[in-house]
Design an enzyme around this catalytic site. Structure first.
Site, PDB file in Angstrom:
ATOM      1  N   GLU A  79       0.829  -1.209   0.000  1.00 30.45           N
ATOM      2  CA  GLU A  79       0.000   0.000   0.000  1.00 30.45           C
ATOM      3  C   GLU A  79       0.860   1.255   0.000  1.00 30.45           C
ATOM      4  O   GLU A  79       2.074   1.209   0.212  1.00 30.45           O
ATOM      5  CB  GLU A  79      -0.895   0.044   1.242  1.00 30.45           C
ATOM      6  CG  GLU A  79      -2.354  -0.354   0.996  1.00 30.45           C
ATOM      7  CD  GLU A  79      -3.146   0.717   0.257  1.00 30.45           C
ATOM      8  OE1 GLU A  79      -2.561   1.732  -0.174  1.00 30.45           O
ATOM      9  OE2 GLU A  79      -4.365   0.530   0.098  1.00 30.45           O
TER      10      GLU A  79
ATOM     11  N   ASP B 288      -9.597   2.314  -4.388  1.00 31.42           N
ATOM     12  CA  ASP B 288      -8.685   2.166  -3.252  1.00 31.42           C
ATOM     13  C   ASP B 288      -7.842   3.439  -3.160  1.00 31.42           C
ATOM     14  O   ASP B 288      -8.372   4.533  -3.044  1.00 31.42           O
ATOM     15  CB  ASP B 288      -7.851   0.898  -3.431  1.00 31.42           C
ATOM     16  CG  ASP B 288      -7.261   0.376  -2.131  1.00 31.42           C
ATOM     17  OD1 ASP B 288      -6.892   1.197  -1.274  1.00 31.42           O
ATOM     18  OD2 ASP B 288      -7.132  -0.847  -1.981  1.00 31.42           O
TER      19      ASP B 288
END
Length: 284
Positions: free
Chosen positions: A19, A195
């Site tokens: 991430e 996202d």
């Protein structure tokens, strides 16, 4: 419009939940995290040099500090690493079942840090603004999975994703805080979930689609401008990097996949994908 792209592997990894890619201009390096693996990674594209730092908690994001070191969004709050690696808490706020998720640094040097519950408890999380001295101001409450956050190049617009809504929202910024939140774009059923995101020099929003195997670019009017297919099913976030900010780096995840693609969990890059906007470092 789907665009043929050359997707390359920047760093082969097996991150459970890669991430938060962030370009650190001062260091000439790309910072990213493996949330569930409790790891902070750096990668210098000019030299190929890599580092990996272990954290004691799940780490949702790591961003550069103006004076060196990192600010990190951890399970139990926001922490600081000094240039020497020493750790301290900026804001310690442990809540059972909750962890830090994506985060971003605003043009004024404040940190906007999101949270989520491990079971994705509806409405249980928030997006919070942290001043350099640790003063916290809740920006959005009633969030389920606080994810992509970014600003227009002139700082007058804020973009935000609460993933289960399938929307990218946009707000005007007044006195450093958002007002008039409204949908900019909605991801249709079957195309994945929004996202992490980044905003380019033209003010367009690039968003990674979890379970959508793609990154999309939306104009400031909310129009879908292009779709970049990816070999991995679960891309998680994207950011421009490199000395001229033209290469698009994309993190990815393996978690929850029974037969992940060999590149799932790696850091990917699309060379010369566009032109990124320069970001700020945390002022604390």
């Amino acid at each position: 419009m789907s665009v043929r792209t050359r997707v390359e592997r920047a760093v082969r990894a097996a991150a459970e939940l890669g991430e938060g890619p962030t370009w650190d201009a001062a260091a000439g390096a790309l910072i990213w995290v493996d949330i569930l693996g409790c790891r902070i990674h750096t990668y210098e594209p000019g030299t190929g040099r890599r580092t990996v730092r272990a954290t004691e908690q799940h780490v949702g994001a790591a961003k550069p500090r103006a004076g060196g070191g990192l600010v990190v969004n951890l399970r139990d709050g926001v922490g600081l690493y000094g240039p020497d690696g020493a750790f301290s808490w900026l804001a310690h706020d442990p809540v059972p079942g909750r962890r830090g998720n994506d985060a971003a640094v605003a043009p004024d040097g404040t940190l906007w840090a999101g949270t989520m519950y491990y079971d994705e408890k509806p409405g249980g999380a928030a997006l919070t603004r942290f001043a350099p001295d640790g003063t916290a101001t809740e920006v959005f409450g009633g969030v389920t999975v606080s994810n992509g956050t970014g600003w227009s190049p002139d700082g007058t617009l804020l973009y935000f994703v609460d993933t289960p809504t399938r929307r990218i929202d946009v707000c005007r910024v007044e006195d450093g805080l958002p007002v008039d939140r409204r949908p900019l774009a909605e991801i249709e059923e079957g195309a994945g979930y929004p996202d992490g995101l980044t905003v380019d020099a033209d003010g367009c929003v690039w968003v990674a689609l979890w379970d959508g195997a793609a990154v999309r670019r939306y104009t400031p009017r909310g129009e879908l401008d292009r779709t970049l297919p990816l070999p991995v099913r679960r891309p998680t976030a994207c950011a421009f990097g490199g000395p001229d900010l033209r290469d698009l780096y994309i993190t990815s995840a393996r978690t929850g996949l029974t037969r992940p693609h060999p590149l799932s969990g790696s850091l990917l890059v699309i060379p010369d994908a566009g032109e990124g906007a320069r970001g700020a470092a945390f002022a604390g």
